[in-house]
Write an enzyme that holds these catalytic residues in place. Structure first.
Site, PDB file in Angstrom:
ATOM      1  N   ASN A  10       0.873  -1.181   0.000  1.00 34.69           N
ATOM      2  CA  ASN A  10       0.000   0.000   0.000  1.00 34.69           C
ATOM      3  C   ASN A  10       0.906   1.225   0.000  1.00 34.69           C
ATOM      4  O   ASN A  10       1.510   1.539   1.018  1.00 34.69           O
ATOM      5  CB  ASN A  10      -0.894  -0.027   1.250  1.00 34.69           C
ATOM      6  N   TRP A  11       0.981   1.862  -1.150  1.00 29.00           N
ATOM      7  CA  TRP A  11       1.901   3.001  -1.276  1.00 29.00           C
ATOM      8  C   TRP A  11       1.324   4.282  -0.667  1.00 29.00           C
ATOM      9  O   TRP A  11       2.009   5.289  -0.620  1.00 29.00           O
ATOM     10  CB  TRP A  11       2.267   3.218  -2.753  1.00 29.00           C
ATOM     11  N   LYS A  12       0.071   4.237  -0.255  1.00 27.59           N
ATOM     12  CA  LYS A  12      -0.567   5.429   0.344  1.00 27.59           C
ATOM     13  C   LYS A  12      -0.296   6.650  -0.548  1.00 27.59           C
ATOM     14  O   LYS A  12      -0.304   6.526  -1.765  1.00 27.59           O
ATOM     15  CB  LYS A  12      -0.056   5.629   1.769  1.00 27.59           C
ATOM     16  N   HIS A  92      -9.544   1.029   4.600  1.00 28.91           N
ATOM     17  CA  HIS A  92      -8.296   1.251   5.350  1.00 28.91           C
ATOM     18  C   HIS A  92      -8.590   2.181   6.530  1.00 28.91           C
ATOM     19  O   HIS A  92      -9.365   3.123   6.410  1.00 28.91           O
ATOM     20  CB  HIS A  92      -7.231   1.860   4.427  1.00 28.91           C
ATOM     21  N   GLU A  94      -7.004   4.522   7.783  1.00 34.08           N
ATOM     22  CA  GLU A  94      -6.730   5.951   7.568  1.00 34.08           C
ATOM     23  C   GLU A  94      -7.912   6.622   6.892  1.00 34.08           C
ATOM     24  O   GLU A  94      -8.172   7.810   7.105  1.00 34.08           O
ATOM     25  CB  GLU A  94      -5.432   6.117   6.754  1.00 34.08           C
ATOM     26  N   GLU A 167      -5.588  -5.133  10.410  1.00 34.90           N
ATOM     27  CA  GLU A 167      -4.572  -4.104  10.622  1.00 34.90           C
ATOM     28  C   GLU A 167      -4.866  -3.342  11.910  1.00 34.90           C
ATOM     29  O   GLU A 167      -5.661  -2.383  11.898  1.00 34.90           O
ATOM     30  CB  GLU A 167      -4.572  -3.112   9.458  1.00 34.90           C
ATOM     31  N   GLY A 173       2.474   1.820  10.848  1.00 34.80           N
ATOM     32  CA  GLY A 173       3.516   2.841  10.760  1.00 34.80           C
ATOM     33  C   GLY A 173       4.198   3.166  12.082  1.00 34.80           C
ATOM     34  O   GLY A 173       4.909   4.160  12.190  1.00 34.80           O
ATOM     35  N   SER A 212       3.253  -2.533  10.348  1.00 32.76           N
ATOM     36  CA  SER A 212       4.696  -2.589  10.634  1.00 32.76           C
ATOM     37  C   SER A 212       5.342  -3.920  10.256  1.00 32.76           C
ATOM     38  O   SER A 212       6.252  -4.388  10.937  1.00 32.76           O
ATOM     39  CB  SER A 212       4.958  -2.260  12.110  1.00 32.76           C
ATOM     40  N   GLY A 233       2.667  -1.319   4.287  1.00 32.06           N
ATOM     41  CA  GLY A 233       2.711   0.103   3.955  1.00 32.06           C
ATOM     42  C   GLY A 233       4.129   0.552   3.674  1.00 32.06           C
ATOM     43  O   GLY A 233       4.674   0.334   2.589  1.00 32.06           O
ATOM     44  N   GLY A 234       4.759   1.159   4.673  1.00 30.37           N
ATOM     45  CA  GLY A 234       6.079   1.774   4.495  1.00 30.37           C
ATOM     46  C   GLY A 234       7.110   0.880   3.827  1.00 30.37           C
ATOM     47  O   GLY A 234       7.875   1.339   2.967  1.00 30.37           O
TER      48      GLY A 234
END
Ligand code: PEP
Length: 260
Positions: A10-12, A92, A94, A167, A173, A212, A233-234
């Site tokens: 997930n590149w957000k 998601h 967010e 999640e 993150g 994470s 993600g990251g």
């Protein structure tokens, strides 16, 4: 039952034209792991370029529930498909948080995407407050139940098109990860819900863990029962961070002796 692993990035809100080269690098490296499904969910504006550049499945990070209409700034399932996406994330945390997306809205988005032929990664997860209250499983189960699609005009079986991502919000993150026992308990609860909801296919729907995940912890997480992959993600932004996670999934498959 051991399911085929899925590792999705997930590149957000990261990525510009120049980063197509990184997507190509990820796609090339992912080809070395044919027993693992790998996908990247990139910003909407990059989908078309990414999908033209690589054979790797490219996805959106959100979709509107309506087919079309007066929804300024939103993107429909058909638009995602038209741009070359084959999947999308819905729900998601967010977005549930910042865009105040309700379970009903997430469900409608999942249904719209499935009906259009997109695969769906449906996210659920609890806050730290809920985790500390001891009600994480009950809360996330209720969230999943209310978010799962009931109408899905899918040509393929629901287990081929839908994956669920657990999640925990407090793990996204932050570098914090639940214990393997906590992950196992949650994934077991989600599996039970999926079987209740889809008696024929629930056991085959993949349940991903997200929050994470890194190359250094992926093998341990993938060793937990009912963990069928990861939403990352990251660590999905760079080949050198992402591919070790894919490799850990491949090693888990190999160790289970169930390589396709
Ligand atoms: C995510 O936002 O879906 C996620 C899992 O992020 P990270 O891997 O950076 O915790």
């Amino acid at each position: 039952m051991t399911l085929r692993m899925l590792v999705a990035g997930n590149w957000k809100m990261h990525g510009l034209s120049d980063d197509i080269a990184e997507i190509q690098a990820i796609a090339a490296a992912a080809r070395e792991y044919p027993d693992v499904d790998v996908a990247l969910c990139v910003p909407a504006i990059l989908i078309e370029r990414a999908a033209r550049a690589v054979e790797l499945p490219i996805g959106g990070q959100d979709v509107h529930f309506a087919e079309q209409g007066a929804h300024t700034g939103c993107i429909s399932a058909r638009m995602l498909r038209d741009a070359g996406a084959s999947l999308t994330i819905v729900g998601h945390s967010e977005r549930r948080d910042a865009q105040r997306e309700s379970d009903a809205e997430v469900k409608a988005k999942a249904e719209a995407a499935l009906a259009c032929g997109l695969d769906v990664i449906l996210c659920v997860g609890e806050s730290l407050e809920v985790r500390n209250s001891g009600k994480a499983e009950a809360t996330v189960d209720a969230q999943l139940q209310a978010s799962l699609p009931t109408e899905h005009g899918v040509a393929r079986s629901i287990s081929e098109q839908l994956a669920v991502a657990y999640e925990p919000i407090w793990a996204i993150g932050t570098g914090k990860v639940p214990t393997t026992l906590e992950i196992a308990a949650m994934h077991r609860a989600l599996r039970e819900r999926l079987i209740l909801q889809y008696p024929e296919d629930g056991a085959k729907i993949r349940i991903l863990y997200g929050g994470s995940v890194k190359g250094s912890n992926a093998a341990e997480i993938f060793g937990v029962s009912d963990v069928d992959g990861a939403l990352v993600g990251g660590a999905s932004l760079k080949r050198d961070d992402f591919i070790p996670i894919v490799a850990a999934a491949a090693e888990t498959v190999e160790a289970s002796g169930e390589a396709a």
